[in-house]
Design an enzyme around this catalytic site. Sequence first.
Site, mmCIF file in Angstrom:
data_model
loop_
_atom_site.group_PDB
_atom_site.id
_atom_site.type_symbol
_atom_site.label_atom_id
_atom_site.label_comp_id
_atom_site.label_asym_id
_atom_site.label_seq_id
_atom_site.Cartn_x
_atom_site.Cartn_y
_atom_site.Cartn_z
ATOM 1 N N TYR A 1 48.359 34.281 35.940
ATOM 2 C CA TYR A 1 47.242 34.779 36.582
ATOM 3 C C TYR A 1 47.589 36.267 36.972
ATOM 4 C CZ TYR A 1 43.848 35.246 40.315
ATOM 5 O OH TYR A 1 42.748 35.756 41.227
ATOM 6 N N ALA B 1 28.551 34.978 39.252
ATOM 7 C CA ALA B 1 27.715 35.013 40.417
ATOM 8 C C ALA B 1 26.872 33.471 40.814
ATOM 9 C CB ALA B 1 26.680 35.965 40.189
#
Length: 318
Positions: A180, A23
């Site tokens: 990924y 965050a």
Amino acid sequence: MKTEWTTKDIPSQAGRRVLITGANSGIGWEAALELARQGAEIILPARTEAKANDAIARIRAQVPNAKLIPEILDLADLNSVHAFAKRVAEMFPGQSLDLLINNAGVMAVPTRELTVDGYERQFATNYLGPFALTALLFWSIKPQPGSRIVTVSSGVSNQGKIEFDNLQSQRRYSPMWQAYAQSKLADLVFQQELQRRLTAMGSPILSTGAHPGYAITNLQTTGPGENVPFLMRFGMMILKPLASQDAAHGALPTLYAATAPEATPGGYYGPSGFQELKGYPVPAKITAAAKDVALAQRLWAESERLTGVSFGALSDAA
């Protein structure tokens, strides 16, 4: 569901305690900002104290009375995950969390790298670390309606394959479409399997998921950077002005999965537009592999083995 769900539709988060990984920037930061705006208390970990404090300062510039707690967490290091989870449990004993958002990640690291635990960096950061963190904090989450575990995946998960003989990319490493994509598919497999086990236990906690579409965040620079293959870089140049959105809009599916009363058990949300690249939150495509129960159970068992962390009774609910 509402066709143009926005931050104005987020219910009050007053009295709720939220933990969001990653965050300090991008989608995670935008999600933290909006949840703070709605009154949530937010535990905000970053890899360094300076990054956490910087993110908090930027949120407080817009929400002066925001209730924010800086912390340190490196998801690529299982010792860091254990230490962080222990601190959270000591700060807030018992069942004290309302919402866990597994958001942090890395993308398309140009060359294969190993973590301190000997695991491929993308698989460790994007999947194994969040799996272990969720297991360690699971019994801190309030077992009541409204409590949620949100796992952020990627539209690239549709191209992924769980290669049990190549989980650490030891045989073959391709930064984006193999490593990924595998890590983000693993996130989605986990999110779906977690809901199956919660349902089997009769738990009111929801496991929901989201992906941001093609959102412009620091993943594009901290991941592939200048080493991105030419064809991928060319494709991104073409798509960016036509099909991308900023991080604030990219955070909407996560916020929907985290707060919308309409979100369903096991719900997975992404942008409404063409190929789920941009737009407002709607139910997203869940690839067949993510629904494969046998694959999910095998991945769960392997994840517990690799991390050394178990969900306890939840693991017995398979």
